[in-house]
Design a protein around this motif. Structure first.
Motif, PDB file in Angstrom:
ATOM      1  N   ALA A 104       9.310 -40.205  15.401  1.00 39.26           N
ATOM      2  CA  ALA A 104       9.548 -41.701  15.903  1.00 39.26           C
ATOM      3  C   ALA A 104      11.134 -41.587  15.857  1.00 39.26           C
ATOM      4  N   GLY A 105      11.929 -40.986  15.062  1.00 38.14           N
ATOM      5  CA  GLY A 105      13.259 -40.816  15.493  1.00 38.14           C
ATOM      6  C   GLY A 105      13.520 -40.263  16.979  1.00 38.14           C
ATOM      7  N   GLU A 106      12.970 -39.145  17.278  1.00 41.75           N
ATOM      8  CA  GLU A 106      13.165 -38.579  18.512  1.00 41.75           C
ATOM      9  C   GLU A 106      12.609 -39.508  19.661  1.00 41.75           C
ATOM     10  N   PHE A 107      11.700 -40.329  19.503  1.00 49.82           N
ATOM     11  CA  PHE A 107      11.324 -41.412  20.583  1.00 49.82           C
ATOM     12  C   PHE A 107      12.662 -42.362  20.769  1.00 49.82           C
ATOM     13  N   VAL A 108      12.900 -42.743  19.586  1.00 46.06           N
ATOM     14  CA  VAL A 108      14.215 -43.881  19.895  1.00 46.06           C
ATOM     15  C   VAL A 108      15.445 -43.182  20.562  1.00 46.06           C
ATOM     16  N   ARG A 128       4.102 -49.877  15.233  1.00 46.15           N
ATOM     17  CA  ARG A 128       3.777 -48.526  14.532  1.00 46.15           C
ATOM     18  C   ARG A 128       3.969 -47.415  15.914  1.00 46.15           C
ATOM     19  N   PHE A 129       4.829 -46.510  15.596  1.00 45.90           N
ATOM     20  CA  PHE A 129       4.946 -45.582  16.674  1.00 45.90           C
ATOM     21  C   PHE A 129       5.469 -44.299  15.977  1.00 45.90           C
ATOM     22  N   GLY A 130       5.207 -43.154  16.864  1.00 53.06           N
ATOM     23  CA  GLY A 130       5.836 -41.635  16.529  1.00 53.06           C
ATOM     24  C   GLY A 130       4.589 -41.161  15.798  1.00 53.06           C
ATOM     25  N   HIS A 131       4.830 -40.041  15.505  1.00 52.72           N
ATOM     26  CA  HIS A 131       3.671 -38.986  15.210  1.00 52.72           C
ATOM     27  C   HIS A 131       3.291 -39.543  13.696  1.00 52.72           C
TER      28      HIS A 131
END
Length: 332
Positions: A104-108, A128-131
């Motif tokens: 999720a942090g990488e996506f942001v 909700r998002f990310g692995h």
């Protein structure tokens, strides 16, 4: 000028900053459009780019590859609908193994900060998002505090007390409530495509059809239906259609077949849109071609009556304030 972007990595796309909304946007229904319009208005006020971020395939489709997931629109329709709302950009990310495993942090940091220079990010309350769906609104707000963007939650959109969700619309379509689905979609439900050659069986049986292959798309609609076909003449044309696997003739792939009333012409290669108006019955397997043809005749007669100008219930744009047909006696 509208811009379509497919890659999550690369140079900054919005040097002036952006207002972003994120979602699957299946069908781009009334609730989606309210959110997209809000983003466009906020971007104009801030002098920023208005951006929608979405995914293809949509995540639930990717994770359910062993069991088909019905869609309200294909990717072409989603792009067309979003582009028509005046946004500056659609970032349509490829949802693959790499995206599914992205933290999720990488996506942001990679998408929202580096690529889009987000100033505001708009999502739904249950976003909700990310692995492993590790990111949520609280996490997004925490990351926004670090990177200088605000996180805004768009409230659930309702019409007449009905929550407008893609899942609700799919359920309506599955049970043949096309007027209810139209009310929440903000437009009639259609399936479009190029007319392909079939086995010519319909022509031999006296009911030639314009055939559309669904390809990888799974429709929430099936059965025998009264429809209107767009793209053949200046006005829509009444027709009876079948959407399914055609069990009597050992069909394999799902096919949309529309028999246009009072039409005799070559439509091969032409793109048409089939608008669903009323469901007549479910598909069934007949003991013989003769009994199938007899039933097709009855289906065609019923569809003609439903779609006739003398029947106001199923004329274009005829609905009450809830989007449902006014006469329960004409319900399919």
């Amino acid at each position: 000028m509208f811009r379509l972007v497919r890659d999550r990595q690369g140079a900054a796309l919005a040097p002036q900053g952006s207002v972003v909304c994120i979602g699957a946007f299946d069908g781009v229904h009334c609730g989606h459009r309210a959110l997209l319009n809000r983003v466009r208005e906020r971007a104009a006020r801030l002098g920023a780019a208005a951006v929608a971020v979405s995914f293809e395939p949509i995540p639930r489709e990717y994770f359910a590859r062993s069991s088909p997931v019905s869609r309200l629109d294909d990717v072409r329709g989603k792009i067309r609908q979003i582009a028509g709302l005046g946004l500056d950009m659609l970032m349509l990310l490829r949802f693959n193994a790499g995206m599914a495993s992205m933290q999720a942090g990488e996506f942001v940091e990679q998408v929202l900060v580096q690529r889009l220079a987000a100033r505001e990010v708009w999502v739904g309350a249950d976003f909700r998002f990310g692995h492993n769906r590790q990111g949520d609104v609280a996490f997004l707000r925490e990351m926004g505090g670090r990177h200088g963007f605000a996180t805004e939650v768009f409230p659930e959109f309702t019409l007449g007390g009905q929550a407008v969700r893609s899942s609700v619309i799919r359920e309506m379509l599955a049970r043949g409530d096309f007027m209810g689905a139209r009310h929440l979609l903000g437009r009639p439900f259609k399936i479009g495509g190029h007319v392909v050659r079939g086995r010519q069986l319909g022509r031999k049986l006296g009911y030639p059809t314009a055939n559309i292959r669904l390809g990888r798309r799974t429709s929430p609609v099936n059965g025998i239906l009264a429809v209107r076909v767009h793209g053949v003449a200046e006005h829509s044309m009444a027709a009876v259609a079948s959407l399914g696997a055609r069990p009597t003739v050992a069909g394999v792939e799902p096919l949309l077949e529309a028999h246009l009333f009072d039409f005799d012409g070559d439509l091969y290669g032409r793109r048409i849109d089939v608008e669903f108006v009323a469901k007549l019955r479910d598909e069934e397997k007949f003991d013989s071609l003769e009994s199938m043809v007899e039933q097709i005749g009855r289906d065609a007669e019923q569809a003609r009556a439903l779609l006739a100008p003398s029947n106001p219930v199923f004329q274009p744009d005829f609905a009450d304030d809830r989007g449902r047909v006014r006469s329960s006696g004409a319900s399919a």
